[in-house]
Design a protein around this motif. Structure first.
Motif, PDB file in Angstrom:
ATOM      1  N   VAL A   1      -1.999   6.164   2.722  1.00 50.08           N
ATOM      2  CA  VAL A   1      -0.615   5.695   2.767  1.00 50.08           C
ATOM      3  C   VAL A   1       0.222   6.592   3.675  1.00 50.08           C
ATOM      4  O   VAL A   1       1.074   6.105   4.430  1.00 50.08           O
ATOM      5  CB  VAL A   1      -0.016   5.641   1.352  1.00 50.08           C
ATOM      6  CG1 VAL A   1       1.516   5.485   1.405  1.00 50.08           C
ATOM      7  CG2 VAL A   1      -0.617   4.485   0.567  1.00 50.08           C
ATOM      8  N   ASP A   2      -0.011   7.891   3.631  1.00 55.40           N
ATOM      9  CA  ASP A   2       0.724   8.809   4.507  1.00 55.40           C
ATOM     10  C   ASP A   2       0.513   8.440   5.973  1.00 55.40           C
ATOM     11  O   ASP A   2       1.450   8.498   6.784  1.00 55.40           O
ATOM     12  CB  ASP A   2       0.274  10.253   4.267  1.00 55.40           C
ATOM     13  CG  ASP A   2       0.738  10.796   2.923  1.00 55.40           C
ATOM     14  OD1 ASP A   2       1.654  10.203   2.329  1.00 55.40           O
ATOM     15  OD2 ASP A   2       0.164  11.806   2.467  1.00 55.40           O
TER      16      ASP A   2
ATOM     17  N   LYS B   1      10.387   3.745  -3.281  1.00 50.13           N
ATOM     18  CA  LYS B   1      10.203   3.877  -4.727  1.00 50.13           C
ATOM     19  C   LYS B   1       9.153   4.939  -5.045  1.00 50.13           C
ATOM     20  O   LYS B   1       9.290   5.697  -6.008  1.00 50.13           O
ATOM     21  CB  LYS B   1       9.790   2.524  -5.330  1.00 50.13           C
ATOM     22  CG  LYS B   1      10.901   1.486  -5.327  1.00 50.13           C
ATOM     23  CD  LYS B   1      10.440   0.186  -5.968  1.00 50.13           C
ATOM     24  CE  LYS B   1      11.549  -0.857  -5.982  1.00 50.13           C
ATOM     25  NZ  LYS B   1      11.124  -2.117  -6.620  1.00 50.13           N
ATOM     26  N   LEU B   2       8.106   4.976  -4.238  1.00 52.58           N
ATOM     27  CA  LEU B   2       7.051   5.970  -4.441  1.00 52.58           C
ATOM     28  C   LEU B   2       7.606   7.380  -4.280  1.00 52.58           C
ATOM     29  O   LEU B   2       7.289   8.280  -5.066  1.00 52.58           O
ATOM     30  CB  LEU B   2       5.919   5.722  -3.444  1.00 52.58           C
ATOM     31  CG  LEU B   2       4.729   6.690  -3.466  1.00 52.58           C
ATOM     32  CD1 LEU B   2       4.011   6.621  -4.809  1.00 52.58           C
ATOM     33  CD2 LEU B   2       3.754   6.369  -2.335  1.00 52.58           C
TER      34      LEU B   2
ATOM     35  N   PHE C   1       1.748   1.651  -6.564  1.00 49.95           N
ATOM     36  CA  PHE C   1       2.489   1.662  -5.303  1.00 49.95           C
ATOM     37  C   PHE C   1       1.542   1.862  -4.125  1.00 49.95           C
ATOM     38  O   PHE C   1       1.632   1.174  -3.111  1.00 49.95           O
ATOM     39  CB  PHE C   1       3.538   2.781  -5.319  1.00 49.95           C
ATOM     40  CG  PHE C   1       4.642   2.552  -6.317  1.00 49.95           C
ATOM     41  CD1 PHE C   1       5.758   1.801  -5.978  1.00 49.95           C
ATOM     42  CD2 PHE C   1       4.571   3.070  -7.596  1.00 49.95           C
ATOM     43  CE1 PHE C   1       6.781   1.585  -6.882  1.00 49.95           C
ATOM     44  CE2 PHE C   1       5.581   2.856  -8.520  1.00 49.95           C
ATOM     45  CZ  PHE C   1       6.695   2.112  -8.161  1.00 49.95           C
ATOM     46  N   LEU C   2       0.641   2.833  -4.258  1.00 51.41           N
ATOM     47  CA  LEU C   2      -0.327   3.104  -3.198  1.00 51.41           C
ATOM     48  C   LEU C   2      -1.197   1.874  -2.938  1.00 51.41           C
ATOM     49  O   LEU C   2      -1.435   1.494  -1.783  1.00 51.41           O
ATOM     50  CB  LEU C   2      -1.212   4.288  -3.588  1.00 51.41           C
ATOM     51  CG  LEU C   2      -0.498   5.624  -3.822  1.00 51.41           C
ATOM     52  CD1 LEU C   2      -1.495   6.662  -4.357  1.00 51.41           C
ATOM     53  CD2 LEU C   2       0.147   6.135  -2.543  1.00 51.41           C
TER      54      LEU C   2
ATOM     55  N   SER D   1       4.104  -9.143  -7.212  1.00 49.86           N
ATOM     56  CA  SER D   1       4.034  -7.709  -6.923  1.00 49.86           C
ATOM     57  C   SER D   1       3.803  -6.937  -8.208  1.00 49.86           C
ATOM     58  O   SER D   1       4.497  -7.151  -9.189  1.00 49.86           O
ATOM     59  CB  SER D   1       5.333  -7.238  -6.275  1.00 49.86           C
ATOM     60  OG  SER D   1       5.384  -5.835  -6.250  1.00 49.86           O
ATOM     61  N   PRO D   2       2.814  -6.020  -8.232  1.00 44.82           N
ATOM     62  CA  PRO D   2       2.527  -5.286  -9.457  1.00 44.82           C
ATOM     63  C   PRO D   2       3.475  -4.132  -9.700  1.00 44.82           C
ATOM     64  O   PRO D   2       3.406  -3.490 -10.723  1.00 44.82           O
ATOM     65  CB  PRO D   2       1.099  -4.767  -9.203  1.00 44.82           C
ATOM     66  CG  PRO D   2       1.032  -4.602  -7.733  1.00 44.82           C
ATOM     67  CD  PRO D   2       1.880  -5.704  -7.153  1.00 44.82           C
TER      68      PRO D   2
END
Length: 241
Positions: free
Chosen positions: A82-83, A145-146, A164-165, A203-204
């Motif tokens: 993700v980064d 949000k993360l 989120f990831l 969306s989870p």
């Protein structure tokens, strides 16, 4: 953190119990054991049955994570991925003083990837281009949000970061797939893709970070994503977000 399989079994048994037979006070206690959030527990323990959907939704999130049997190293690998997506795609979040100019710059950069024959393409192919801009906006929302997650009282921070990831990575795969189809579509050939649906559907992690139960929504399980096409290695790779 090593997971206790007995606790996971207890959690799964509680989740599998029909709603009308669930002990909601027990569910609130299970959530306290998992989150360590005493403020949240105090709020929901006053009337646990009234917070039934919130309790069930939060415990489902923890159960899904535990059943994945993910290790801290695996979640950290997802974080690294993700980064990289953030650096290449999402870009730094804008500050209030330059929000307008940054949005304009982002759109100009995105527009550079538009095909010269875009307006003559089938609607389904044009829609992939539009969907990708929406996907990037959604990815930015998730990343914000993360970044603002409060993990100080969480007994398992990895389970808080995981949804989120997972969604950011899935959205990026969809973005790459869309660009691949859009870039390589040959005018006059049959269209083999369906019109894209809203990327926010199912969306989870729609609102999982608040400690106020009244503001929570029950997370739903994300729909399976199509397998992403091979990453683009040709034109405009550096220009597209």
């Amino acid at each position: 953190m090593k997971q206790d399989p007995n606790f996971t079994a207890t959690l799964q048994t509680w989740m599998n119990t029909p709603d009308h037979q669930k002990d909601w006070a027990e569910g609130a206690l299970l959530l306290l054991q998992l989150s360590g959030n005493r403020i949240m527990y105090h709020n929901i323990s006053i009337n646990p049955k009234g917070k039934a959907e919130f309790i069930k939704g939060q415990l489902q999130k923890y159960l899904d994570f535990r059943l994945q049997k993910l290790t801290k190293d695996q979640v950290n690998e997802m974080q690294s991925e993700v980064d990289e997506i953030v650096n290449k795609v999402i870009k730094p979040a804008y500050n209030s003083s330059s929000e307008g100019s940054n949005k304009s710059e982002e759109f100009a950069e995105f527009k550079a990837g538009k095909r010269a024959d875009h307006d003559t393409l089938p609607e389904e192919i044009q829609a992939l281009y539009v969907e990708n801009l929406d996907i990037i906006h959604r990815m930015r929302e998730l990343h914000l949000k993360l970044r603002t997650l409060s993990l100080d009282n969480a007994t398992c921070p990895d389970s808080e970061r995981y949804p989120f990831l997972k969604e950011i990575i899935a959205l990026d795969k969809k973005r790459v797939q869309n660009w691949d189809i859009y870039d390589h579509f040959i005018s006059g050939t049959p269209v083999t893709v369906a019109a894209p649906a809203s990327e926010k559907a199912d969306s989870p992690v729609s609102d999982l970070t608040s400690e106020e139960p009244d503001k929570e929504s029950t997370p739903s399980e994300a729909k399976p994503k199509k397998k992403a096409a091979t990453k683009r290695t040709t034109k405009k790779t550096s220009k597209k977000a």
